[in-house]
Design a protein around this motif. Structure first.
Motif, short mmCIF file in Angstrom:
data_model
loop_
_atom_site.label_atom_id
_atom_site.label_comp_id
_atom_site.label_asym_id
_atom_site.label_seq_id
_atom_site.Cartn_x
_atom_site.Cartn_y
_atom_site.Cartn_z
N ALA A 23 0.91 -1.27 0.02
CA ALA A 23 -0.08 0.10 0.17
C ALA A 23 0.81 1.27 0.00
O ALA A 23 0.42 2.33 -0.61
CB ALA A 23 -0.82 -0.06 1.20
N SER A 24 2.18 1.14 0.57
CA SER A 24 2.88 2.36 0.86
C SER A 24 3.67 2.65 -0.62
O SER A 24 3.94 3.78 -0.87
CB SER A 24 4.11 2.07 1.76
N HIS A 25 3.39 1.75 -1.60
CA HIS A 25 3.88 2.18 -3.02
C HIS A 25 2.72 2.49 -4.04
O HIS A 25 3.16 2.36 -5.27
CB HIS A 25 4.61 0.88 -3.67
N GLU A 26 1.79 3.00 -3.54
CA GLU A 26 0.68 3.43 -4.31
C GLU A 26 1.08 4.64 -5.52
O GLU A 26 0.65 4.33 -6.48
CB GLU A 26 -0.55 4.13 -3.62
N LEU A 27 1.62 5.39 -4.88
CA LEU A 27 2.26 6.55 -5.72
C LEU A 27 3.19 6.22 -6.77
O LEU A 27 3.37 6.44 -7.96
CB LEU A 27 2.68 7.67 -5.17
N LEU A 28 3.93 5.31 -6.32
CA LEU A 28 5.39 4.63 -7.07
C LEU A 28 4.59 3.86 -8.37
O LEU A 28 4.99 3.94 -9.25
CB LEU A 28 6.15 3.87 -6.37
N LEU A 29 3.54 3.10 -8.08
CA LEU A 29 2.75 2.11 -8.97
C LEU A 29 2.16 2.88 -10.23
O LEU A 29 1.84 2.52 -11.21
CB LEU A 29 2.07 1.00 -8.23
N GLU A 30 1.58 4.04 -9.28
CA GLU A 30 0.82 5.09 -10.26
C GLU A 30 1.94 5.51 -11.41
O GLU A 30 1.51 5.51 -12.72
CB GLU A 30 0.07 5.98 -9.71
N ARG A 31 3.09 6.02 -10.83
CA ARG A 31 3.96 6.37 -11.82
C ARG A 31 4.42 5.45 -12.80
O ARG A 31 4.67 5.95 -13.96
CB ARG A 31 5.28 7.05 -10.93
N ILE A 32 4.84 4.35 -12.28
CA ILE A 32 5.30 3.36 -13.15
C ILE A 32 3.93 2.92 -14.39
O ILE A 32 4.59 2.85 -15.55
CB ILE A 32 5.37 2.02 -12.47
N ALA A 33 2.82 2.95 -13.93
CA ALA A 33 1.89 2.76 -14.76
C ALA A 33 1.41 3.99 -16.02
O ALA A 33 1.18 3.46 -16.92
CB ALA A 33 0.56 2.26 -13.97
N ALA A 34 2.03 5.10 -15.43
CA ALA A 34 1.69 6.14 -16.47
C ALA A 34 2.81 6.16 -17.27
O ALA A 34 2.55 6.89 -18.48
CB ALA A 34 1.99 7.57 -15.58
N SER A 35 3.87 5.42 -17.33
CA SER A 35 4.89 5.48 -18.38
C SER A 35 5.36 4.44 -18.83
O SER A 35 6.00 4.23 -20.09
CB SER A 35 6.08 6.37 -17.84
N GLY A 36 5.39 3.33 -17.88
CA GLY A 36 5.93 1.93 -18.26
C GLY A 36 4.78 1.06 -18.21
O GLY A 36 3.66 1.04 -18.74
N LEU A 37 4.85 -0.15 -17.52
CA LEU A 37 3.93 -1.06 -17.28
C LEU A 37 3.79 -1.70 -15.89
O LEU A 37 5.01 -2.03 -15.28
CB LEU A 37 4.32 -2.12 -18.18
N VAL A 38 2.81 -2.07 -15.39
CA VAL A 38 2.56 -2.94 -14.30
C VAL A 38 2.00 -4.31 -14.92
O VAL A 38 1.02 -4.22 -15.61
CB VAL A 38 1.53 -2.32 -13.38
N VAL A 39 2.71 -5.30 -14.66
CA VAL A 39 2.07 -6.63 -15.17
C VAL A 39 1.89 -7.61 -14.06
O VAL A 39 2.55 -7.67 -12.87
CB VAL A 39 3.27 -7.17 -15.86
N SER A 40 1.01 -8.73 -14.38
CA SER A 40 0.65 -9.74 -13.61
C SER A 40 0.02 -10.73 -14.27
O SER A 40 -0.69 -10.45 -15.46
CB SER A 40 -0.21 -9.16 -12.44
N GLU A 41 0.10 -11.93 -13.81
CA GLU A 41 -0.51 -13.09 -14.32
C GLU A 41 -1.85 -13.36 -13.63
O GLU A 41 -2.39 -14.53 -14.31
CB GLU A 41 0.38 -14.50 -14.72
N TYR A 42 -2.05 -12.75 -12.62
CA TYR A 42 -3.31 -13.03 -12.03
C TYR A 42 -4.22 -12.11 -12.46
O TYR A 42 -3.97 -10.80 -12.52
CB TYR A 42 -2.85 -12.66 -10.40
N PRO A 43 -5.41 -12.58 -12.31
CA PRO A 43 -6.56 -11.74 -12.97
C PRO A 43 -7.11 -10.75 -11.85
O PRO A 43 -6.53 -10.61 -10.91
CB PRO A 43 -7.63 -12.80 -12.99
N PRO A 44 -7.83 -9.70 -12.36
CA PRO A 44 -8.13 -8.67 -11.65
C PRO A 44 -8.90 -9.12 -10.32
O PRO A 44 -9.52 -9.92 -10.22
CB PRO A 44 -9.18 -7.62 -12.36
N GLY A 45 -8.43 -8.45 -9.25
CA GLY A 45 -8.83 -8.80 -7.98
C GLY A 45 -7.90 -9.99 -7.16
O GLY A 45 -8.37 -9.97 -5.92
#
Length: 376
Positions: free
Chosen positions: A188-210
Protein backbone atom coordinates in the motif's frame (compact mmCIF):
# COMPACT_ATOMS: atom_id res chain seq x y z
CA UNK A 1 -7.63 -9.84 -31.48
CA UNK A 2 -9.87 -12.90 -31.72
CA UNK A 3 -12.51 -12.53 -28.99
CA UNK A 4 -12.88 -16.27 -28.44
CA UNK A 5 -9.16 -16.62 -27.77
CA UNK A 6 -9.17 -13.63 -25.46
CA UNK A 7 -12.12 -14.98 -23.45
CA UNK A 8 -10.55 -18.44 -23.29
CA UNK A 9 -7.21 -17.09 -22.05
CA UNK A 10 -8.98 -14.89 -19.49
CA UNK A 11 -10.85 -17.93 -18.15
CA UNK A 12 -7.71 -20.07 -18.00
CA UNK A 13 -5.87 -17.22 -16.25
CA UNK A 14 -8.35 -17.43 -13.39
CA UNK A 15 -8.97 -21.16 -13.28
CA UNK A 16 -5.38 -22.30 -12.63
CA UNK A 17 -2.89 -21.21 -9.99
CA UNK A 18 0.46 -20.48 -11.68
CA UNK A 19 2.65 -22.09 -12.61
CA UNK A 20 0.39 -24.64 -14.28
CA UNK A 21 2.67 -26.77 -16.48
CA UNK A 22 0.08 -29.43 -17.30
CA UNK A 23 -2.48 -26.84 -18.39
CA UNK A 24 0.15 -24.97 -20.39
CA UNK A 25 0.99 -28.21 -22.20
CA UNK A 26 -2.69 -28.84 -22.97
CA UNK A 27 -3.06 -25.33 -24.40
CA UNK A 28 0.02 -25.85 -26.55
CA UNK A 29 -1.47 -29.07 -27.92
CA UNK A 30 -5.10 -28.13 -28.62
CA UNK A 31 -5.18 -24.31 -28.44
CA UNK A 32 -6.71 -22.03 -25.78
CA UNK A 33 -10.34 -22.23 -26.95
CA UNK A 34 -10.52 -26.02 -26.95
CA UNK A 35 -8.48 -26.25 -23.74
CA UNK A 36 -10.88 -23.85 -21.98
CA UNK A 37 -13.88 -25.87 -23.15
CA UNK A 38 -12.37 -29.12 -21.89
CA UNK A 39 -11.46 -27.62 -18.52
CA UNK A 40 -14.95 -26.16 -18.07
CA UNK A 41 -16.57 -29.50 -18.89
CA UNK A 42 -14.10 -31.51 -16.81
CA UNK A 43 -12.84 -33.44 -19.86
CA UNK A 44 -9.17 -33.35 -18.89
CA UNK A 45 -6.60 -35.81 -17.62
CA UNK A 46 -5.56 -36.05 -14.00
CA UNK A 47 -2.58 -33.60 -14.05
CA UNK A 48 -4.72 -30.86 -15.62
CA UNK A 49 -7.62 -31.69 -13.30
CA UNK A 50 -5.36 -31.19 -10.28
CA UNK A 51 -4.44 -27.72 -11.52
CA UNK A 52 -7.95 -26.63 -12.49
CA UNK A 53 -10.47 -28.67 -10.51
CA UNK A 54 -10.96 -26.25 -7.63
CA UNK A 55 -11.92 -23.30 -9.86
CA UNK A 56 -13.11 -24.75 -13.15
CA UNK A 57 -16.68 -23.62 -12.50
CA UNK A 58 -15.60 -20.02 -11.86
CA UNK A 59 -16.37 -18.91 -15.40
CA UNK A 60 -16.25 -15.11 -15.59
CA UNK A 61 -13.87 -14.14 -18.41
CA UNK A 62 -16.02 -11.27 -19.72
CA UNK A 63 -16.34 -9.79 -16.23
CA UNK A 64 -12.57 -10.03 -15.72
CA UNK A 65 -11.89 -8.28 -19.02
CA UNK A 66 -14.37 -5.53 -18.09
CA UNK A 67 -12.77 -5.14 -14.63
CA UNK A 68 -9.35 -4.85 -16.25
CA UNK A 69 -10.59 -2.22 -18.70
CA UNK A 70 -12.10 -0.24 -15.84
CA UNK A 71 -8.67 -0.20 -14.16
CA UNK A 72 -6.96 0.88 -17.38
CA UNK A 73 -5.53 -2.59 -18.00
CA UNK A 74 -5.67 -5.13 -20.80
CA UNK A 75 -4.98 -8.81 -21.35
CA UNK A 76 -1.94 -9.67 -23.46
CA UNK A 77 -1.92 -13.22 -24.82
CA UNK A 78 0.55 -15.31 -26.85
CA UNK A 79 -1.59 -14.87 -29.97
CA UNK A 80 -1.17 -11.08 -29.81
CA UNK A 81 1.76 -9.20 -31.46
CA UNK A 82 2.56 -7.55 -28.11
CA UNK A 83 3.42 -10.91 -26.54
CA UNK A 84 7.21 -11.17 -25.95
CA UNK A 85 7.48 -14.44 -27.84
CA UNK A 86 11.25 -14.32 -28.29
CA UNK A 87 11.96 -13.71 -24.62
CA UNK A 88 9.38 -16.23 -23.41
CA UNK A 89 10.69 -19.01 -25.68
CA UNK A 90 13.14 -19.65 -22.83
CA UNK A 91 10.29 -20.98 -20.67
CA UNK A 92 9.64 -23.85 -23.07
CA UNK A 93 13.35 -24.51 -23.49
CA UNK A 94 13.87 -24.71 -19.70
CA UNK A 95 11.70 -27.83 -19.44
CA UNK A 96 11.00 -27.20 -15.75
CA UNK A 97 7.64 -27.12 -14.00
CA UNK A 98 8.95 -24.36 -11.72
CA UNK A 99 9.42 -22.05 -14.70
CA UNK A 100 6.38 -23.00 -16.76
CA UNK A 101 5.27 -20.24 -19.16
CA UNK A 102 2.42 -17.88 -18.24
CA UNK A 103 -0.91 -18.50 -19.96
CA UNK A 104 -1.58 -14.76 -20.33
CA UNK A 105 -0.52 -11.49 -18.74
CA UNK A 106 -2.65 -8.63 -17.45
CA UNK A 107 -0.86 -5.35 -18.08
CA UNK A 108 -1.55 -1.74 -17.14
CA UNK A 109 0.27 1.15 -18.77
CA UNK A 110 1.10 2.64 -22.17
CA UNK A 111 4.22 0.59 -22.90
CA UNK A 112 4.34 -2.38 -25.27
CA UNK A 113 5.42 -5.51 -23.45
CA UNK A 114 7.43 -6.94 -26.34
CA UNK A 115 9.33 -3.72 -26.93
CA UNK A 116 10.10 -3.04 -23.27
CA UNK A 117 11.48 -6.49 -22.51
CA UNK A 118 13.65 -6.61 -25.62
CA UNK A 119 16.37 -4.67 -23.78
CA UNK A 120 15.49 -5.08 -20.11
CA UNK A 121 17.51 -5.80 -16.98
CA UNK A 122 15.99 -7.02 -13.72
CA UNK A 123 17.23 -5.39 -10.51
CA UNK A 124 16.07 -7.23 -7.39
CA UNK A 125 16.97 -7.62 -3.75
CA UNK A 126 15.99 -7.54 -0.12
CA UNK A 127 12.97 -5.78 1.29
CA UNK A 128 14.94 -4.97 4.45
CA UNK A 129 17.54 -3.15 2.38
CA UNK A 130 20.36 -1.18 3.94
CA UNK A 131 21.00 2.43 2.94
CA UNK A 132 23.97 1.15 0.94
CA UNK A 133 21.81 -1.32 -0.96
CA UNK A 134 19.08 1.22 -1.69
CA UNK A 135 21.68 3.70 -2.96
CA UNK A 136 23.30 1.13 -5.26
CA UNK A 137 19.91 -0.05 -6.58
CA UNK A 138 18.86 3.51 -7.38
CA UNK A 139 22.17 4.19 -9.12
CA UNK A 140 21.84 1.02 -11.19
CA UNK A 141 18.23 1.84 -12.05
CA UNK A 142 19.05 5.35 -13.21
CA UNK A 143 22.24 4.32 -15.00
CA UNK A 144 20.56 1.50 -16.93
CA UNK A 145 17.46 3.52 -17.80
CA UNK A 146 19.58 6.47 -18.90
CA UNK A 147 21.21 4.17 -21.46
CA UNK A 148 17.91 2.97 -22.87
CA UNK A 149 17.40 -0.19 -20.81
CA UNK A 150 14.08 -1.11 -19.21
CA UNK A 151 14.40 -1.75 -15.47
CA UNK A 152 12.28 -4.71 -14.34
CA UNK A 153 11.54 -5.41 -10.67
CA UNK A 154 8.79 -6.44 -8.27
CA UNK A 155 7.71 -3.08 -6.78
CA UNK A 156 8.48 -4.34 -3.27
CA UNK A 157 9.77 -2.18 -0.44
CA UNK A 158 13.57 -1.92 -0.37
CA UNK A 159 15.76 -2.74 -3.37
CA UNK A 160 12.87 -3.11 -5.85
CA UNK A 161 11.38 0.27 -5.07
CA UNK A 162 14.78 1.97 -5.20
CA UNK A 163 15.50 0.49 -8.64
CA UNK A 164 12.12 1.63 -9.99
CA UNK A 165 12.61 5.14 -8.59
CA UNK A 166 16.09 5.35 -10.08
CA UNK A 167 14.69 4.62 -13.53
CA UNK A 168 11.80 7.04 -13.11
CA UNK A 169 14.21 9.72 -11.92
CA UNK A 170 15.77 9.91 -15.38
CA UNK A 171 12.42 9.49 -17.18
CA UNK A 172 13.38 5.93 -18.10
CA UNK A 173 11.23 2.87 -18.73
CA UNK A 174 10.44 0.49 -15.89
CA UNK A 175 8.19 -2.55 -15.46
CA UNK A 176 6.72 -3.74 -12.15
CA UNK A 177 5.68 -7.41 -11.93
CA UNK A 178 3.08 -7.96 -9.19
CA UNK A 179 2.01 -11.01 -7.20
CA UNK A 180 -1.62 -9.80 -7.26
CA UNK A 181 -4.06 -8.28 -9.72
CA UNK A 182 -2.91 -5.15 -11.54
CA UNK A 183 -5.97 -3.35 -10.15
CA UNK A 184 -4.64 -3.77 -6.62
CA UNK A 185 -1.99 -1.72 -4.83
CA UNK A 186 0.60 -3.81 -3.01
CA UNK A 187 2.39 -2.79 -0.94
CA UNK A 188 0.00 0.00 0.00
CA UNK A 189 2.88 2.37 0.69
CA UNK A 190 3.86 2.15 -2.99
CA UNK A 191 0.57 3.44 -4.35
CA UNK A 192 2.14 6.57 -5.85
CA UNK A 193 5.11 4.61 -7.16
CA UNK A 194 2.87 2.12 -8.97
CA UNK A 195 0.84 4.96 -10.45
CA UNK A 196 4.03 6.56 -11.78
CA UNK A 197 5.14 3.25 -13.28
CA UNK A 198 1.72 2.67 -14.87
CA UNK A 199 1.76 6.19 -16.31
CA UNK A 200 4.93 5.66 -18.36
CA UNK A 201 5.87 1.97 -18.32
CA UNK A 202 3.94 -1.16 -17.36
CA UNK A 203 2.50 -2.90 -14.32
CA UNK A 204 2.26 -6.63 -15.09
CA UNK A 205 0.69 -9.70 -13.48
CA UNK A 206 -0.48 -13.15 -14.48
CA UNK A 207 -3.19 -12.98 -11.81
CA UNK A 208 -6.63 -11.72 -12.91
CA UNK A 209 -8.24 -8.53 -11.58
CA UNK A 210 -8.95 -8.74 -7.88
CA UNK A 211 -6.25 -11.35 -7.29
CA UNK A 212 -4.85 -11.02 -3.78
CA UNK A 213 -1.15 -11.27 -2.91
CA UNK A 214 -0.01 -14.52 -1.31
CA UNK A 215 3.35 -15.67 0.00
CA UNK A 216 3.73 -18.38 -2.65
CA UNK A 217 2.69 -15.96 -5.39
CA UNK A 218 5.70 -13.74 -4.75
CA UNK A 219 8.03 -16.66 -5.41
CA UNK A 220 6.07 -17.76 -8.48
CA UNK A 221 6.03 -14.30 -10.08
CA UNK A 222 9.83 -14.09 -9.78
CA UNK A 223 10.19 -16.32 -12.84
CA UNK A 224 8.39 -13.60 -14.83
CA UNK A 225 10.81 -10.94 -13.59
CA UNK A 226 13.69 -13.14 -14.74
CA UNK A 227 11.96 -14.03 -18.02
CA UNK A 228 11.17 -10.46 -19.02
CA UNK A 229 14.82 -9.41 -18.70
CA UNK A 230 18.00 -10.41 -20.51
CA UNK A 231 19.86 -10.42 -17.20
CA UNK A 232 19.21 -10.20 -13.47
CA UNK A 233 21.19 -8.18 -10.93
CA UNK A 234 20.86 -9.06 -7.23
CA UNK A 235 21.82 -6.06 -5.10
CA UNK A 236 21.22 -7.40 -1.59
CA UNK A 237 19.83 -10.76 -0.49
CA UNK A 238 19.89 -13.23 2.36
CA UNK A 239 20.82 -16.86 1.80
CA UNK A 240 17.12 -17.77 1.56
CA UNK A 241 15.19 -15.04 -0.18
CA UNK A 242 12.95 -14.16 -3.08
CA UNK A 243 15.88 -12.52 -4.83
CA UNK A 244 17.78 -15.80 -4.68
CA UNK A 245 14.76 -17.49 -6.25
CA UNK A 246 14.77 -14.91 -9.05
CA UNK A 247 18.45 -15.61 -9.67
CA UNK A 248 17.76 -19.35 -9.74
CA UNK A 249 14.93 -18.87 -12.24
CA UNK A 250 17.16 -16.64 -14.37
CA UNK A 251 19.77 -19.40 -14.52
CA UNK A 252 17.09 -21.93 -15.51
CA UNK A 253 16.06 -19.61 -18.33
CA UNK A 254 19.61 -19.17 -19.55
CA UNK A 255 19.81 -15.53 -18.48
CA UNK A 256 22.87 -13.70 -17.15
CA UNK A 257 23.01 -13.50 -13.35
CA UNK A 258 24.96 -10.72 -11.63
CA UNK A 259 25.44 -9.76 -7.99
CA UNK A 260 26.61 -6.63 -6.19
CA UNK A 261 29.14 -7.20 -3.38
CA UNK A 262 28.65 -5.71 0.06
CA UNK A 263 30.33 -5.72 3.46
CA UNK A 264 31.29 -9.23 4.55
CA UNK A 265 29.70 -8.42 7.91
CA UNK A 266 26.29 -7.61 6.39
CA UNK A 267 23.60 -10.30 6.54
CA UNK A 268 21.96 -8.57 3.57
CA UNK A 269 24.96 -9.32 1.34
CA UNK A 270 25.48 -12.98 2.26
CA UNK A 271 23.27 -14.13 -0.60
CA UNK A 272 25.10 -11.94 -3.12
CA UNK A 273 28.47 -13.28 -2.02
CA UNK A 274 27.20 -16.85 -2.32
CA UNK A 275 25.95 -16.14 -5.83
CA UNK A 276 29.38 -14.82 -6.81
CA UNK A 277 31.08 -17.89 -5.33
CA UNK A 278 28.69 -20.04 -7.35
CA UNK A 279 29.51 -18.28 -10.61
CA UNK A 280 27.45 -15.09 -10.79
CA UNK A 281 29.22 -12.09 -12.31
CA UNK A 282 30.31 -9.48 -9.77
CA UNK A 283 29.16 -6.00 -10.81
CA UNK A 284 29.44 -2.62 -9.12
CA UNK A 285 27.99 -0.15 -11.64
CA UNK A 286 25.62 0.06 -14.58
CA UNK A 287 28.43 0.05 -17.16
CA UNK A 288 29.49 -3.40 -15.97
CA UNK A 289 25.90 -4.66 -16.14
CA UNK A 290 25.52 -3.37 -19.70
CA UNK A 291 28.80 -5.00 -20.68
CA UNK A 292 27.43 -8.34 -19.46
CA UNK A 293 24.06 -8.21 -21.24
CA UNK A 294 24.82 -6.21 -24.40
CA UNK A 295 25.95 -7.79 -27.67
CA UNK A 296 29.61 -8.77 -27.73
CA UNK A 297 31.79 -5.70 -28.17
CA UNK A 298 29.10 -3.20 -27.23
CA UNK A 299 29.00 -1.16 -23.99
CA UNK A 300 32.49 -2.17 -22.88
CA UNK A 301 33.07 -0.79 -19.39
CA UNK A 302 36.19 1.29 -18.77
CA UNK A 303 38.22 -0.02 -15.82
CA UNK A 304 38.28 2.35 -12.85
CA UNK A 305 41.56 4.26 -12.45
CA UNK A 306 42.47 4.41 -8.74
CA UNK A 307 45.34 6.82 -9.44
CA UNK A 308 43.35 9.40 -11.42
CA UNK A 309 43.37 12.88 -9.99
CA UNK A 310 46.00 12.29 -7.27
CA UNK A 311 47.65 15.68 -6.41
CA UNK A 312 51.14 14.15 -6.35
CA UNK A 313 50.90 12.71 -9.88
CA UNK A 314 53.93 13.67 -11.96
CA UNK A 315 56.34 14.44 -9.11
CA UNK A 316 59.93 13.48 -9.77
CA UNK A 317 61.67 11.11 -7.35
CA UNK A 318 63.34 13.77 -5.09
CA UNK A 319 60.13 15.79 -4.75
CA UNK A 320 58.14 12.64 -3.97
CA UNK A 321 60.63 11.61 -1.26
CA UNK A 322 60.49 15.05 0.38
CA UNK A 323 56.71 15.18 0.21
CA UNK A 324 56.45 11.70 1.74
CA UNK A 325 58.84 12.76 4.52
CA UNK A 326 56.50 15.53 5.66
CA UNK A 327 54.16 14.35 8.44
CA UNK A 328 50.42 14.46 7.87
CA UNK A 329 50.20 17.09 10.61
CA UNK A 330 52.73 19.57 11.94
CA UNK A 331 55.67 21.36 10.31
CA UNK A 332 59.35 20.39 9.97
CA UNK A 333 62.54 22.30 9.11
CA UNK A 334 64.79 21.59 6.14
CA UNK A 335 67.43 19.73 8.20
CA UNK A 336 64.83 17.33 9.59
CA UNK A 337 63.46 16.67 6.10
CA UNK A 338 66.95 15.93 4.82
CA UNK A 339 67.51 13.35 7.54
CA UNK A 340 64.03 11.77 7.04
CA UNK A 341 64.21 11.62 3.25
CA UNK A 342 67.88 10.65 3.06
CA UNK A 343 68.54 13.49 0.59
CA UNK A 344 71.21 16.25 0.66
CA UNK A 345 69.94 19.49 2.14
CA UNK A 346 70.46 21.33 -1.14
CA UNK A 347 68.33 18.82 -3.03
CA UNK A 348 65.65 19.11 -0.34
CA UNK A 349 65.53 22.88 -0.78
CA UNK A 350 65.14 22.53 -4.57
CA UNK A 351 62.37 19.95 -4.10
CA UNK A 352 60.54 22.20 -1.63
CA UNK A 353 60.52 25.08 -4.10
CA UNK A 354 58.89 22.86 -6.71
CA UNK A 355 56.37 21.48 -4.22
CA UNK A 356 55.46 25.00 -3.12
CA UNK A 357 54.84 26.05 -6.72
CA UNK A 358 52.43 23.16 -7.12
CA UNK A 359 50.64 24.16 -3.94
CA UNK A 360 51.52 20.95 -2.13
CA UNK A 361 53.53 22.53 0.71
CA UNK A 362 53.72 25.89 2.44
CA UNK A 363 56.42 27.72 4.43
CA UNK A 364 55.51 28.72 7.95
CA UNK A 365 57.90 30.37 10.45
CA UNK A 366 61.02 28.68 9.11
CA UNK A 367 59.38 25.29 8.70
CA UNK A 368 57.50 23.40 6.02
CA UNK A 369 54.20 21.62 6.16
CA UNK A 370 51.84 19.85 3.79
CA UNK A 371 48.88 21.58 2.26
CA UNK A 372 45.59 19.72 1.95
CA UNK A 373 44.80 19.53 -1.79
CA UNK A 374 41.58 18.01 -3.14
CA UNK A 375 41.98 15.29 -5.76
CA UNK A 376 41.12 16.35 -9.31
Amino acid sequence: MNEQILLARAYLSRVAEPPAPALAELVAQVGPVEAAARVLDGRVDEPVARETGARREVHRPAADLDAAAAAGARLVVPEHPEWPAEAFAAFDAAGSAQVAPPLALWVRGPGRLDELCGHAVAVVGARAATSYGAHVAAELGSGLADRGCTVVSGAAIGIDGAAHRGALGVDGATVAVLACGVDRVYPASHELLLERIAASGLVVSEYPPGGVPGRHRFLVRNRLIAGLAVGTVVVEAGLRSGAQRTASDALSLGRAVMAVPGPVTSAMSVGCHRLVRDGALLVTRSDEVLEAVAPIGAHLADPPDPERGRPTDGLDAPAALVHDALPARGARDTRWLALESGMPIGAVRVALVGLERRGLVEHCEGRWRRRVVEAG
